[in-house]
Design an enzyme around this catalytic site. Structure first.
Site, short mmCIF file in Angstrom:
data_model
loop_
_atom_site.label_atom_id
_atom_site.label_comp_id
_atom_site.label_asym_id
_atom_site.label_seq_id
_atom_site.Cartn_x
_atom_site.Cartn_y
_atom_site.Cartn_z
N CYS A 103 0.84 -1.20 0.00
CA CYS A 103 0.00 0.00 0.00
C CYS A 103 0.88 1.26 0.00
O CYS A 103 1.58 1.50 -0.97
CB CYS A 103 -0.97 -0.06 1.18
SG CYS A 103 -2.27 1.15 1.02
N HIS B 119 -3.80 -5.10 0.23
CA HIS B 119 -3.34 -5.57 1.55
C HIS B 119 -3.34 -7.10 1.62
O HIS B 119 -4.36 -7.69 1.99
CB HIS B 119 -4.23 -5.00 2.66
CG HIS B 119 -4.00 -3.54 2.89
ND1 HIS B 119 -3.06 -3.06 3.76
CD2 HIS B 119 -4.57 -2.46 2.33
CE1 HIS B 119 -3.06 -1.75 3.74
NE2 HIS B 119 -3.98 -1.35 2.88
N GLU C 5 -2.12 -8.91 3.77
CA GLU C 5 -2.15 -9.39 5.16
C GLU C 5 -3.56 -9.57 5.71
O GLU C 5 -3.74 -10.23 6.72
CB GLU C 5 -1.36 -8.43 6.07
CG GLU C 5 -1.97 -7.04 6.28
CD GLU C 5 -1.69 -6.05 5.15
OE1 GLU C 5 -1.38 -6.49 4.04
OE2 GLU C 5 -1.83 -4.83 5.38
#
Ligand code: XMP
Length: 504
Positions: free
Chosen positions: A79, A167, A169
């Site tokens: 990001c 993202h 994660e």
């Protein structure tokens, strides 16, 4: 010394999740402030640059000197991290035409690229940014796109440097863990690290000796597991205090006290309902309510602790996300959670926090290994200020009664229908809205409650749960028929971000 991955934190809310994913892949990692890269370290295998609440072109944006990182270690920018790499190499980053939040799908993927190995087009990703890379530097090559974002992922030619604007994660990026695993493979990580949970009891015995410890129990998973661990290490030298602030779920205090006794814990239960109701009377502002509840809690705890003798330690169920949140480098407080710190200095107690380095799922695994009952371990998260932040506006005992009754119906039906374990967290919110209804031949003018249920793995991102209509119909019927004071039930269909799980 363990080989490690360094995650440089530019202040994103999801930085800790990157750490968690890396650990789940059995790789040791450390999260450090963006400008604190340990240049003298010899065991670093790779570097991840996190997201950030800032735009790269903001005056106050966090700027890191990457000159001794890029080219020396494999780097993955996520990001803001990706935008920062592009921007500082001559690319351009601008506010996106439409803000890019939530779900998207990768429509183009370069399968030759090692970062995207095993990931196919259509893969769902999660975006959360207001900026976008509009021009990539010449040697930055696009390796994945969505329909709206051309440079969803890129590789820097001639360097082991990658960037992704989404993202990986977060739970809702379905192949995110695979992408991070690919990055670890690029870094040449051995991935043989495992947390040494079993050794904790031995360490606690060593650390605490014959000292006495007090611990505040909340009824939640973290403090309960902490208590059981400490109890295993030091037995009766641990005294637990469980405060009923009057904002717990219906019958929760009594039920949880029984569970604690069953676990053999030495627990003092304190009924402090009236004290809290009094302090909260007329207060409507959410942060002020949180502060009053936090302070009230500390006062009661302090009072009880002073009745005990020779206490040297304060046990706390702090877990890793709490640690990271309270170290936040941006100082952005979205909601102040009161789990960390806050006890008066006069108590002069040393802190013992055996779960400090664990994430919630890891805590649950420890609990199960310790033989705790599944219903205690699987309990949904519940905020410290309890129903206090689910009653929007001021709190009165009558509103607590209405909410407890509605919540009890919702949660009992959720268990009955086998939905409880599929949901991360659920609850009812009492809205400060009255509306007209008709019951029998009578006009009513009563309260509205909102049902909330979300799926999540960490509470950092959450999606509203698609509960069956038949179930919602049943809950609505039961609440309106049985809870005096409620004539309307609505269902919250907002994800996080941009909404939050709790309404206050
Ligand atoms: P939000 O509402 O920020 O919630 O999406 C994320 C998670 O944190 C819990 N929460 C709290 N927990 N004290 C707590 O101990 C608080 O003040 C607090 N506020 C929110 C929330 O229930 C969810 O699990």
């Amino acid at each position: 010394m363990h080989e490690k991955l360094i995650i440089l934190d530019f202040g994103s809310q999801t930085t800790q999740l990157i750490g968690r994913r890396v650990r789940e892949l059995n790789m040791y990692c450390e999260i450090l402030p963006y400008n604190k890269f340990p240049h003298d370290a010899t065991d670093v295998k790779g570097v991840i640059l996190s997201g950030s609440p800032y735009s790269v072109y903001d005056e106050n944006a966090f700027k890191a000197d990457l000159s001794e990182i890029r080219g020396k270690y494999p780097v993955l920018g996520i990001c803001y991290g990706a935008q920062f790499l592009a921007y500082t190499s001559g690319g351009n980053v601008e506010p996106a035409n439409s803000r890019e939040y939530g779900r998207a799908n990768l429509s183009y993927i370069n399968n030759e690229d090692p970062l995207l190995k095993g990931i196919d087009t259509g893969s769902q990703i999660w975006m959360s940014h207001g900026d976008t890379i509009t021009v990539l530097p010449d040697n930055f090559k696009v390796i994945a796109s969505t329909d709206d974002v051309k440079a969803a992922a890129y590789h820097v030619e001639g360097e082991q440097t990658w960037g992704v604007q989404f993202h990986p994660e977060v739970f809702h990026s379905t192949d995110g863990t695979k992408l991070l695993d690919n990055f670890l493979n690029i870094c040449g990580c051995a991935k043989d690290w495992t947390p040494f949970i079993e050794s904790t009891v031995a360490e606690l015995k060593e650390q605490l000796g014959d000292d006495k410890v007090i611990l505040a129990l909340s009824g939640g998973v973290d403090s309960s597991v902490t208590a059981v661990l400490l109890n295993k290490a030091i037995g009766k030298n641990l005294t637990c205090i469980f405060v009923d602030h009057g904002l717990l779920r219906k019958n929760e205090f009594e039920n949880v006290m029984k569970d604690y006794e069953h676990l053999g814990l030495n627990v003092i239960g304190v009924n402090a309902k009236d004290k809290f109701y009094k302090a909260l009377a007329g207060v409507t502002e959410p942060e002020q309510k949180r502060k009053i509840i936090g302070k009230g809690f500390i006062d009661v705890f302090d009072e009880e602790a002073h009745k005990l003798k020779d206490i040297k330690w304060l046990g706390q169920g702090t877990i890793y996300p709490d640690v990271i949140e309270s170290l936040s480098i941006t100082g952005t407080v979205i909601k102040s959670h009161h789990n960390v710190g806050g006890l008066p200095d006069t108590m002069k107690l040393q802190l013992v926090e055996p779960l400090r380095l664990l994430f919630k799922d890891e805590v649950r695994r420890v609990g199960i290994e310790l033989g705790m009952q599944p219903h205690l371990i699987k309990r949904h998260p519940f905020p410290g200020p309890g129903l206090g932040i689910r009653i929007l506006g001021d709190i009165t005992p009558e509103k607590v009664r209405i909410l407890q009754d509605a919540d009890d119906i919702y949660m009992s039906l959720m268990r009955e229908w086998g939905l409880y374990d599929k949901i991360w967290q659920a609850g009812v919110i009492l809205l400060p809205i009255q509306s007209v209804g008709v019951m029998g031949d009578e006009r009513t003018y009563e309260n509205t409650v909102a049902l909330r249920a979300v799926t999540s793995t960490d509470a950092m991102t959450a999606d509203w749960a698609q509960l069956p209509y038949e179930f919602l119909a049943k809950v609505s019927n039961e609440i309106i028929n049985k809870v005096k004071g409620v004539n309307r039930v609505v269902y919250d269909i907002s994800s996080k971000p941009p909404a939050t799980i709790e309404w206050e």
